[in-house]
Design an enzyme around this catalytic site. Sequence first.
Site, PDB file in Angstrom:
ATOM      1  N   LYS A 111       0.811  -1.219   0.000  1.00 51.83           N
ATOM      2  CA  LYS A 111       0.000   0.000   0.000  1.00 51.83           C
ATOM      3  C   LYS A 111       0.842   1.266   0.000  1.00 51.83           C
ATOM      4  CE  LYS A 111      -4.366  -1.622   1.943  1.00 51.83           C
ATOM      5  NZ  LYS A 111      -5.375  -1.412   3.002  1.00 51.83           N
ATOM      6  N   LYS A 192      -4.911 -10.752  -6.528  1.00 59.72           N
ATOM      7  CA  LYS A 192      -6.119 -11.132  -5.799  1.00 59.72           C
ATOM      8  C   LYS A 192      -7.253 -10.166  -6.120  1.00 59.72           C
ATOM      9  CE  LYS A 192      -5.264  -8.502  -1.675  1.00 59.72           C
ATOM     10  NZ  LYS A 192      -4.933  -8.303  -0.313  1.00 59.72           N
ATOM     11  N   LYS A 195     -10.941  -4.695  -3.445  1.00 65.68           N
ATOM     12  CA  LYS A 195     -11.829  -3.534  -3.475  1.00 65.68           C
ATOM     13  C   LYS A 195     -11.140  -2.346  -4.122  1.00 65.68           C
ATOM     14  CE  LYS A 195     -13.637  -4.589   1.107  1.00 65.68           C
ATOM     15  NZ  LYS A 195     -13.080  -4.342   2.430  1.00 65.68           N
TER      16      LYS A 195
HETATM   17  P1  TYM Z   1     -10.578  -6.526   4.254  1.00 66.75           P
HETATM   18  O1  TYM Z   1     -11.653  -5.544   4.515  1.00 66.75           O
HETATM   19  O2  TYM Z   1      -9.558  -6.204   3.226  1.00 66.75           O
HETATM   20  O3  TYM Z   1     -11.191  -7.917   3.826  1.00 66.75           O
HETATM   21  C1  TYM Z   1     -12.155  -8.575   4.620  1.00 66.75           C
HETATM   22  C2  TYM Z   1     -11.930 -10.074   4.560  1.00 66.75           C
HETATM   23  O4  TYM Z   1     -11.976 -10.539   3.219  1.00 66.75           O
HETATM   24  C3  TYM Z   1     -10.823 -11.313   2.932  1.00 66.75           C
HETATM   25  N1  TYM Z   1     -10.462 -11.127   1.509  1.00 66.75           N
HETATM   26  C4  TYM Z   1     -10.331 -12.127   0.633  1.00 66.75           C
HETATM   27  N2  TYM Z   1     -10.477 -13.463   0.762  1.00 66.75           N
HETATM   28  C5  TYM Z   1     -10.285 -14.215  -0.346  1.00 66.75           C
HETATM   29  N3  TYM Z   1      -9.959 -13.708  -1.557  1.00 66.75           N
HETATM   30  C6  TYM Z   1      -9.794 -12.373  -1.729  1.00 66.75           C
HETATM   31  N4  TYM Z   1      -9.482 -11.888  -2.929  1.00 66.75           N
HETATM   32  C7  TYM Z   1      -9.984 -11.515  -0.601  1.00 66.75           C
HETATM   33  N5  TYM Z   1      -9.924 -10.184  -0.413  1.00 66.75           N
HETATM   34  C8  TYM Z   1     -10.212  -9.964   0.884  1.00 66.75           C
HETATM   35  C9  TYM Z   1      -9.751 -10.765   3.849  1.00 66.75           C
HETATM   36  O5  TYM Z   1      -8.721 -11.712   4.045  1.00 66.75           O
HETATM   37  C10 TYM Z   1     -10.543 -10.485   5.108  1.00 66.75           C
HETATM   38  O6  TYM Z   1     -10.676 -11.647   5.891  1.00 66.75           O
HETATM   39  N6  TYM Z   1      -7.151  -6.151   7.876  1.00 66.75           N
HETATM   40  C11 TYM Z   1      -8.468  -6.690   7.584  1.00 66.75           C
HETATM   41  C12 TYM Z   1      -9.567  -6.110   8.450  1.00 66.75           C
HETATM   42  C13 TYM Z   1      -9.378  -6.311   9.921  1.00 66.75           C
HETATM   43  C14 TYM Z   1      -9.420  -7.549  10.631  1.00 66.75           C
HETATM   44  C15 TYM Z   1      -9.233  -7.221  12.004  1.00 66.75           C
HETATM   45  C16 TYM Z   1      -9.574  -8.878  10.243  1.00 66.75           C
HETATM   46  C17 TYM Z   1      -9.182  -5.339  10.846  1.00 66.75           C
HETATM   47  N7  TYM Z   1      -9.103  -5.865  12.098  1.00 66.75           N
HETATM   48  C18 TYM Z   1      -9.211  -8.204  12.973  1.00 66.75           C
HETATM   49  C19 TYM Z   1      -9.550  -9.860  11.221  1.00 66.75           C
HETATM   50  C20 TYM Z   1      -9.366  -9.530  12.594  1.00 66.75           C
HETATM   51  C21 TYM Z   1      -8.778  -6.366   6.127  1.00 66.75           C
HETATM   52  O7  TYM Z   1      -8.100  -5.592   5.503  1.00 66.75           O
HETATM   53  O8  TYM Z   1      -9.877  -6.925   5.639  1.00 66.75           O
END
Ligand code: TYM
Length: 329
Positions: A111, A192, A195
């Site tokens: 990022k 991957k 968003k």
């Molecule tokens: P975020 O918002 O990017 O994504 C949410 C969840 O979706 C999963 N994900 C995917 N899984 C499979 N294939 C993909 N292409 C894909 N893109 C996203 C992510 O792995 C995630 O599980 N850092 C985290 C948010 C967070 C969090 C936490 C998660 C903040 N605090 C505490 C777990 C525990 C994130 O960026 O998610």
Amino acid sequence: KPRAFSGIQPTGGIHLGNYLGAIRNWVLQQDQYDNIFSIVDLHAMTIPYDPRELRQRTLEVGSVLLAAGIDPERSILFVQSDVREHTELCWILGTLATFGELRRMTQFKEKSKGNERVGAGLFFYPVLQAADILLYDAAVVPVGEDQKQHIELTRDLAIRFNNTFGETFVVPEPDIKPAGARIMSLTDPLKKMSKSDPDPDSRIELRDPPEVIRRKIRKAVTDSETVIRYDEERKPAISNLLTIYSLLSGIPIPELEERYAGKGYGQFKQDLAEVIIQALAPIQQRLEELVAQPGIVIRTLQEGAAKARELASAKMALVRERCGLGLPP
Ligand code: TYM
């Protein structure tokens, strides 16, 4: 029951990667765990954003999660910034994290790449994530593959805190499924699904209407030879589409390979689009109802925050005592 915690950022439309890698598993495992799910708006501030949009997106993600089957009777669902303890614990854990380990985080490197102004919030992002998880004594963190390194850091910080200040935090385990944990972009199967990809055709959003889903799948890139076979190395595009097809239909991949033996990509893609449309239809229908009644969603999230706050404030009282913060009783 063991406690499960997970979070999702309100940074854009929720897509099939989020659903298959995370949300769907949260819903399927709801009876197995004592669940807490958070819409992490403080994390969403680590990249430039429009404040007028953030609240709207937070509400929208809340609606999508409820529509996807998160049941407030069985799971606490809340907005991260509604519980102040997250930021407080983030600071404390930050005193234990090292510059070197945060600099090594892949998501930070990705990022910040090419940006001349790299916010310190982006650097601290994984510490806030560790706080989210440790605050609630979560044993299990159901996430996609891309979060593995952040959970590893969370474990390290929990162990370091426990060793420094005495046994306080549960050391969590990631729950990453063998299938669906890394759904790839429809336009570049080596990236991957995300968003933040500028090309909306690279992902299917949960809110996409049937025509849009049909078009995106029709346009999705494929691999050179036309056979439908699972081979991540040599056929990453078709392997990704097979994964999506299999998870949403419940048909095992070998059975799909058999079913499409001797058939071209055209028929396969046409059927896949219908499988996606059918799987998303009930979610979209519930979503439509919830979008018409934002008051219900807001109340649910406020009730969730009240429950989360109770757990978080008790935990922080212990953490402050362990760290020697404040005055003697
Ligand atoms: P975020 O918002 O990017 O994504 C949410 C969840 O979706 C999963 N994900 C995917 N899984 C499979 N294939 C993909 N292409 C894909 N893109 C996203 C992510 O792995 C995630 O599980 N850092 C985290 C948010 C967070 C969090 C936490 C998660 C903040 N605090 C505490 C777990 C525990 C994130 O960026 O998610």
